[in-house]
Scaffold this motif. Structure first.
Motif, PDB file in Angstrom:
ATOM      1  N   MET A  61       0.832  -1.204   0.000  1.00 39.88           N
ATOM      2  CA  MET A  61       0.000   0.000   0.000  1.00 39.88           C
ATOM      3  C   MET A  61       0.872   1.262   0.000  1.00 39.88           C
ATOM      4  SD  MET A  61      -3.450  -0.827   2.188  1.00 39.88           S
ATOM      5  CE  MET A  61      -2.702  -1.304   3.733  1.00 39.88           C
ATOM      6  N   ARG A  62       2.033   1.198   0.683  1.00 37.16           N
ATOM      7  CA  ARG A  62       2.938   2.354   0.669  1.00 37.16           C
ATOM      8  C   ARG A  62       3.411   2.668  -0.753  1.00 37.16           C
ATOM      9  NH1 ARG A  62       4.014   1.068   6.213  1.00 37.16           N
ATOM     10  NH2 ARG A  62       4.016   3.046   7.352  1.00 37.16           N
ATOM     11  N   LEU A  63       3.760   1.627  -1.499  1.00 38.18           N
ATOM     12  CA  LEU A  63       4.211   1.852  -2.870  1.00 38.18           C
ATOM     13  C   LEU A  63       3.064   2.391  -3.724  1.00 38.18           C
ATOM     14  CD1 LEU A  63       6.390   1.696  -5.009  1.00 38.18           C
ATOM     15  CD2 LEU A  63       5.695  -0.672  -5.457  1.00 38.18           C
ATOM     16  N   THR A  64       1.870   1.854  -3.541  1.00 42.74           N
ATOM     17  CA  THR A  64       0.710   2.355  -4.284  1.00 42.74           C
ATOM     18  C   THR A  64       0.487   3.832  -4.002  1.00 42.74           C
ATOM     19  OG1 THR A  64      -0.365   0.184  -4.317  1.00 42.74           O
ATOM     20  CG2 THR A  64      -1.782   2.096  -4.619  1.00 42.74           C
ATOM     21  N   LEU A  65       0.614   4.241  -2.738  1.00 43.56           N
ATOM     22  CA  LEU A  65       0.464   5.655  -2.390  1.00 43.56           C
ATOM     23  C   LEU A  65       1.456   6.521  -3.161  1.00 43.56           C
ATOM     24  CD1 LEU A  65      -0.077   5.345   1.454  1.00 43.56           C
ATOM     25  CD2 LEU A  65      -1.706   6.314  -0.173  1.00 43.56           C
ATOM     26  N   CYS A  66       2.712   6.075  -3.231  1.00 44.53           N
ATOM     27  CA  CYS A  66       3.742   6.831  -3.953  1.00 44.53           C
ATOM     28  C   CYS A  66       3.425   6.907  -5.437  1.00 44.53           C
ATOM     29  CB  CYS A  66       5.109   6.192  -3.743  1.00 44.53           C
ATOM     30  SG  CYS A  66       5.732   6.287  -2.059  1.00 44.53           S
ATOM     31  N   ASP A  67       3.018   5.779  -6.003  1.00 44.05           N
ATOM     32  CA  ASP A  67       2.756   5.713  -7.439  1.00 44.05           C
ATOM     33  C   ASP A  67       1.542   6.551  -7.823  1.00 44.05           C
ATOM     34  OD1 ASP A  67       3.640   4.551  -9.941  1.00 44.05           O
ATOM     35  OD2 ASP A  67       1.760   3.413  -9.936  1.00 44.05           O
ATOM     36  N   VAL A  68       0.494   6.487  -7.006  1.00 41.10           N
ATOM     37  CA  VAL A  68      -0.705   7.279  -7.270  1.00 41.10           C
ATOM     38  C   VAL A  68      -0.387   8.774  -7.180  1.00 41.10           C
ATOM     39  CG1 VAL A  68      -2.981   7.923  -6.365  1.00 41.10           C
ATOM     40  CG2 VAL A  68      -2.361   5.512  -6.607  1.00 41.10           C
ATOM     41  N   SER A  69       0.377   9.169  -6.176  1.00 39.25           N
ATOM     42  CA  SER A  69       0.756  10.576  -6.035  1.00 39.25           C
ATOM     43  C   SER A  69       1.541  11.050  -7.251  1.00 39.25           C
ATOM     44  CB  SER A  69       1.582  10.776  -4.767  1.00 39.25           C
ATOM     45  OG  SER A  69       1.967  12.124  -4.613  1.00 39.25           O
ATOM     46  N   ASN A  70       2.461  10.219  -7.709  1.00 38.44           N
ATOM     47  CA  ASN A  70       3.278  10.556  -8.883  1.00 38.44           C
ATOM     48  C   ASN A  70       2.420  10.705 -10.140  1.00 38.44           C
ATOM     49  OD1 ASN A  70       4.695   8.812 -11.353  1.00 38.44           O
ATOM     50  ND2 ASN A  70       5.970  10.484 -10.574  1.00 38.44           N
ATOM     51  N   LYS A  71       1.525   9.780 -10.349  1.00 43.64           N
ATOM     52  CA  LYS A  71       0.773   9.755 -11.617  1.00 43.64           C
ATOM     53  C   LYS A  71      -0.406  10.720 -11.629  1.00 43.64           C
ATOM     54  CE  LYS A  71       2.033   5.187 -13.364  1.00 43.64           C
ATOM     55  NZ  LYS A  71       3.133   4.880 -12.453  1.00 43.64           N
ATOM     56  N   THR A  72      -0.990  11.005 -10.457  1.00 38.45           N
ATOM     57  CA  THR A  72      -2.156  11.898 -10.409  1.00 38.45           C
ATOM     58  C   THR A  72      -1.789  13.310  -9.980  1.00 38.45           C
ATOM     59  OG1 THR A  72      -2.677  11.298  -8.114  1.00 38.45           O
ATOM     60  CG2 THR A  72      -3.676   9.959  -9.872  1.00 38.45           C
ATOM     61  N   LYS A  73      -0.527  13.481  -9.547  1.00 38.89           N
ATOM     62  CA  LYS A  73      -0.026  14.797  -9.093  1.00 38.89           C
ATOM     63  C   LYS A  73      -0.800  15.322  -7.890  1.00 38.89           C
ATOM     64  CE  LYS A  73       2.686  14.327 -12.537  1.00 38.89           C
ATOM     65  NZ  LYS A  73       3.967  13.619 -12.256  1.00 38.89           N
ATOM     66  N   THR A  74      -1.149  14.408  -6.975  1.00 36.93           N
ATOM     67  CA  THR A  74      -1.842  14.801  -5.753  1.00 36.93           C
ATOM     68  C   THR A  74      -0.874  14.761  -4.570  1.00 36.93           C
ATOM     69  OG1 THR A  74      -2.621  12.500  -5.609  1.00 36.93           O
ATOM     70  CG2 THR A  74      -4.165  14.137  -6.451  1.00 36.93           C
ATOM     71  N   PRO A  75      -0.972  15.740  -3.660  1.00 40.43           N
ATOM     72  CA  PRO A  75      -0.004  15.874  -2.563  1.00 40.43           C
ATOM     73  C   PRO A  75      -0.395  15.091  -1.312  1.00 40.43           C
ATOM     74  CG  PRO A  75      -1.446  17.769  -2.601  1.00 40.43           C
ATOM     75  CD  PRO A  75      -1.896  16.879  -3.722  1.00 40.43           C
ATOM     76  N   HIS A  76       0.271  15.435  -0.203  1.00 42.34           N
ATOM     77  CA  HIS A  76       0.013  14.906   1.147  1.00 42.34           C
ATOM     78  C   HIS A  76       0.473  13.458   1.319  1.00 42.34           C
ATOM     79  CE1 HIS A  76      -1.950  18.630   2.000  1.00 42.34           C
ATOM     80  NE2 HIS A  76      -2.900  18.413   1.117  1.00 42.34           N
ATOM     81  N   LEU A  77       1.527  13.096   0.610  1.00 39.40           N
ATOM     82  CA  LEU A  77       2.048  11.733   0.697  1.00 39.40           C
ATOM     83  C   LEU A  77       2.598  11.438   2.091  1.00 39.40           C
ATOM     84  CD1 LEU A  77       2.740   9.067  -0.611  1.00 39.40           C
ATOM     85  CD2 LEU A  77       4.757  10.134  -1.638  1.00 39.40           C
ATOM     86  N   GLY A  78       3.336  12.386   2.671  1.00 42.31           N
ATOM     87  CA  GLY A  78       3.897  12.168   4.008  1.00 42.31           C
ATOM     88  C   GLY A  78       2.831  11.882   5.039  1.00 42.31           C
TER      89      GLY A  78
END
Length: 258
Positions: free
Chosen positions: A1-18
């Motif tokens: 799930m951590r990797l999915t969060l990173c990948d989704v943030s990268n591809k959708t350009k949405t913040p608040h990953l931390g």
């Protein structure tokens, strides 16, 4: 799930990953251990309710719901896109499993308190869980709800504080005087548990303990913003930053998912 969060943030350009990475273990414990839910019957009358206070961590909740089977994982890549159900803060037309709107922070505990009181009056078995950020508990509405819930002895209500020590503009304890946080909640009439928010076994045990209390329960989860990816941990730039493709690859390597 951590990797999915990173990948989704990268591809959708949405913040608040931390912020998402600090609470994903809490959500894992809730959705695989604590909550009485059925992804195939998301509106079951006897279900437990989860309300996300720190709405900017919506991606963490969406990802958890996808892995738990509420909808297909591919849908996560609609996050933040025009016309999508997957808004940057959960909205009124959110996907399956979303129980409340979370735009302005500080309202989720008040909402859950009212829902818990209603269930108590009707002798219903539903339980109500709220995840708040440590920045969110700057809000006065949180403490009004805390006093009210204790006064009504709402033992079907659990508040979890994702205490990662950082918020949008700096270190939480420099912005507001939060500590001693355990004593504050205890003084407000809550059974209080403090633990490592990345320890699944400790979280599971705490949620089991919460179900045995005669008063509302607050779980203070000490966490690390950006947890699990070394170059993101305790770096508040990741409150807003979007990972580059090469950073997603670095995260993938660190997580051992090559």
């Amino acid at each position: 799930m951590r990797l999915t969060l990173c990948d989704v943030s990268n591809k959708t350009k949405t913040p608040h990953l931390g912020s998402c990475l600090s609470c994903i273990d809490i959500l894992t414990s809730l959705y695989w251990h604590a909550l009485n839910i059925d992804p195939l019957q998301p509106k079951l009358a006897t279900r437990d309710y989860f309300l996300l206070g720190k709405g900017h961590a919506a991606s963490a909740l969406y990802t958890t719901l996808a892995y738990r089977g509420f909808f297909k994982k591919d849908a996560l890549y609609e996050h933040g896109q025009t016309g999508s159900q997957f808004e940057e803060h959960p909205g009124i037309n959110g996907p399956s499993g979303i129980e409340s709107v979370s735009g302005s922070l500080g309202h989720a505990l008040s909402l859950a308190t009212g829902m818990a009181l209603s269930a108590q009056i009707q002798n219903k078995s539903n339980r109500f869980y709220v995840l708040m950020g440590d920045g969110e508990i700057n809000e006065g509405t949180v403490w009004e709800a805390a006093m009210f819930a204790a006064g009504k002895k709402l033992n079907n209500l659990v508040a979890i504080v994702d205490f990662n020590k950082l918020q949008g503009t700096g270190e939480s304890c420099d912005i507001m005087h939060l500590e001693p946080l355990e004593e504050k909640w205890r003084a407000f009439g809550w059974h209080t548990i403090r633990l490592d928010g990345h320890d699944i076994n400790a979280l599971n045990a705490a949620f089991e303990e919460a179900q045995k209390q005669s008063q509302p329960v607050c779980i203070i989860a000490d966490t690390i913003k950006g947890k699990g990816i070394s170059f993101m941990e305790n770096d508040n730039n990741w409150h807003y930053r979007i990972p580059k493709t090469e950073e997603v690859e670095r995260a993938k390597e660190e997580l051992g998912l090559q």
